[in-house]
Scaffold this motif. Sequence first.
Motif, mmCIF file in Angstrom:
data_model
loop_
_atom_site.group_PDB
_atom_site.id
_atom_site.type_symbol
_atom_site.label_atom_id
_atom_site.label_comp_id
_atom_site.label_asym_id
_atom_site.label_seq_id
_atom_site.Cartn_x
_atom_site.Cartn_y
_atom_site.Cartn_z
ATOM 1 N N ALA A 164 0.825 -1.214 0.000
ATOM 2 C CA ALA A 164 0.000 0.000 0.000
ATOM 3 C C ALA A 164 0.860 1.266 0.000
ATOM 4 N N GLY A 165 1.968 1.217 -0.731
ATOM 5 C CA GLY A 165 2.808 2.401 -0.871
ATOM 6 C C GLY A 165 3.722 2.671 0.312
ATOM 7 N N ASN A 166 3.662 1.815 1.334
ATOM 8 C CA ASN A 166 4.500 2.017 2.507
ATOM 9 C C ASN A 166 5.507 0.879 2.661
ATOM 10 N N ASP A 167 6.637 1.216 3.294
ATOM 11 C CA ASP A 167 7.580 0.178 3.690
ATOM 12 C C ASP A 167 7.414 -0.036 5.185
ATOM 13 N N GLU A 168 7.182 -1.264 5.579
ATOM 14 C CA GLU A 168 6.973 -1.534 6.997
ATOM 15 C C GLU A 168 8.025 -2.500 7.509
ATOM 16 N N PHE A 169 8.548 -2.218 8.698
ATOM 17 C CA PHE A 169 9.484 -3.128 9.357
ATOM 18 C C PHE A 169 8.701 -4.377 9.761
ATOM 19 N N THR A 170 9.190 -5.524 9.365
ATOM 20 C CA THR A 170 8.431 -6.755 9.541
ATOM 21 C C THR A 170 9.241 -7.803 10.292
ATOM 22 N N VAL A 171 8.588 -8.403 11.257
ATOM 23 C CA VAL A 171 9.212 -9.506 11.988
ATOM 24 C C VAL A 171 8.560 -10.789 11.506
ATOM 25 N N ASN A 172 9.373 -11.812 11.220
ATOM 26 C CA ASN A 172 8.753 -13.069 10.822
ATOM 27 C C ASN A 172 9.197 -14.194 11.746
ATOM 28 N N LEU A 191 5.863 -22.643 7.044
ATOM 29 C CA LEU A 191 4.756 -21.863 7.595
ATOM 30 C C LEU A 191 5.362 -20.651 8.283
ATOM 31 N N ARG A 192 4.888 -19.482 7.918
ATOM 32 C CA ARG A 192 5.532 -18.265 8.429
ATOM 33 C C ARG A 192 4.477 -17.211 8.768
ATOM 34 N N ASP A 193 4.708 -16.503 9.868
ATOM 35 C CA ASP A 193 3.857 -15.372 10.230
ATOM 36 C C ASP A 193 4.671 -14.095 10.045
ATOM 37 N N HIS A 194 4.205 -13.224 9.153
ATOM 38 C CA HIS A 194 4.872 -11.930 8.932
ATOM 39 C C HIS A 194 4.077 -10.875 9.698
ATOM 40 N N MET A 195 4.726 -10.236 10.658
ATOM 41 C CA MET A 195 4.010 -9.273 11.501
ATOM 42 C C MET A 195 4.534 -7.863 11.281
ATOM 43 N N PHE A 196 3.637 -6.939 11.034
ATOM 44 C CA PHE A 196 4.052 -5.529 10.991
ATOM 45 C C PHE A 196 2.915 -4.634 11.440
ATOM 46 N N ASP A 197 3.270 -3.428 11.891
ATOM 47 C CA ASP A 197 2.271 -2.459 12.352
ATOM 48 C C ASP A 197 1.765 -1.683 11.153
ATOM 49 N N SER A 198 0.439 -1.544 11.082
ATOM 50 C CA SER A 198 -0.130 -0.824 9.956
ATOM 51 C C SER A 198 -1.313 0.024 10.420
ATOM 52 N N ASP A 199 -1.457 1.221 9.829
ATOM 53 C CA ASP A 199 -2.620 2.058 10.142
ATOM 54 C C ASP A 199 -3.455 2.270 8.876
#
Lengths: 220, 243
Positions: A164-172, A191-199
């Motif tokens: 969505a046009g943003n770069d987000e720091f992601t923990v997997n 199997l992987r969970d990619h977690m990032f903060d998004s508004d």
Amino acid sequence: METRYRHLFLAVGGLLTMLWSGSGLASETIGESLRSEPIIQPEIARREIEDIDIDEEDFEVGLFVGFLSIEDFGTDVVYGARLAYHVTEGIFMEMALGRSEAGETSYETLSGDIQLLPDEDRKYTYYNLSLGYNLLPGEVFISDQFTFNSQFYLIGGIGSTHFAGNDEFTVNIGAGYRLLLTDWVALHLDLRDHMFDSDLLGEEKTTHNLEYHAGLTLFF
Amino acid sequence: MLRSLLLLVGLLPLWVLAVEDDLRVQITAPYVEMHTGPGSGYPIDYVVERGEWVSILKRRTDWFKVRTRKGKQGWVFLDQMQQSRLSDGTVLHIESLSAQSFQERDWEMGFHGGEMDGAALLNLYAGYAFSPNLSAELSLTQALGNFSSEYLLDLNLLSEPFPEWRFSPFFTLGGGMIHTSPNATLVQTEDRTDSTAHVGLGLRVYLTRRFYVRGEFRHYTVFTSRNENEEFNQWKLGIGTFF
């Protein structure tokens, strides 16, 4: 004036060329005489040291394809590539690149022609740098004919997601299963969970984007 | 399909050549254990006795795939493999990696995670060692802030006064570029690129084989085209390997 300088340069240049070629000639003659009359004849034959060249296969490269469930945006196909380096029999470092495309949120589907994101912002691209550990090495027996080595591993790392046009720091974090068909060809289930903060949808929250994929890798 | 077949046929002579070139060694240890896989967890299913000849086929981490004369294949651990000799009677010398090997490295590479001016950062780097004490590094960093993404390309020199220490401090000095691109949700500023300089210090802790952990602090100065220069700090922690 100018011609005088030119003459001077030519003279110096000529002199230098003569000196250089002359000295080359001199050293060549000395070298030749040395070669023709060895002062001491070596009596011991030189020992051949065998160059030990063992094929090291600590790198693993491959492609994968699977499904990624992008929180609020449905599930779609994900594909990518990975490169790993096996540091010890247990530890490996992995770099992965993946790509997917977000579908519609349920709000968009229900409302008809409202679009929260333009099409070009629906592309979901990520890369990550992870550390893995082969937790459960094992063997798989298929009938009484075949035995394959396998490893169940835990993996986790950090990376960046472009969505969505943003770069987000992601923990997997995740886990995977590596089935070695031969010493250098492996099948992966991951199997992987990619977690990032998004508004993106108003309030800030941590999104969980679950991915499962199958892959094929080669050791080299 | 046809192309891959052709490729296979093309590679066949190479493979035959590789088979002929296998390194043959004679076991000098009382016995050597062959595991079914390259790891201590895999069971031992064959034992090679002293005096037997084996071919070494390949290596993975500290494990060696060998084949006996009868065609039995398995994986032997490094310290047992070292107890063998070549056809000319010399002891098979295999490098066992230790902290000492790190001082003899040429290349190193790894990644960091960290914080920079309130933004999370990701960093990938590679270095070349001129001597145990001095190396040059090239690193690429992405800092992910709330309002913008920053990309840094840095070239730096790294000086390590005590490379033989397990906890080895280092100093770094370098320069590079910073590229700032605002997030899509904000449409007020343009992308911009400025040059930077930095100084830093860090600590490297050797763990095992080709593996170390390293942490670093850097202070950056950005030479902007605006009236005043910007300054910020960067903290990072990561892992690396060397060759």
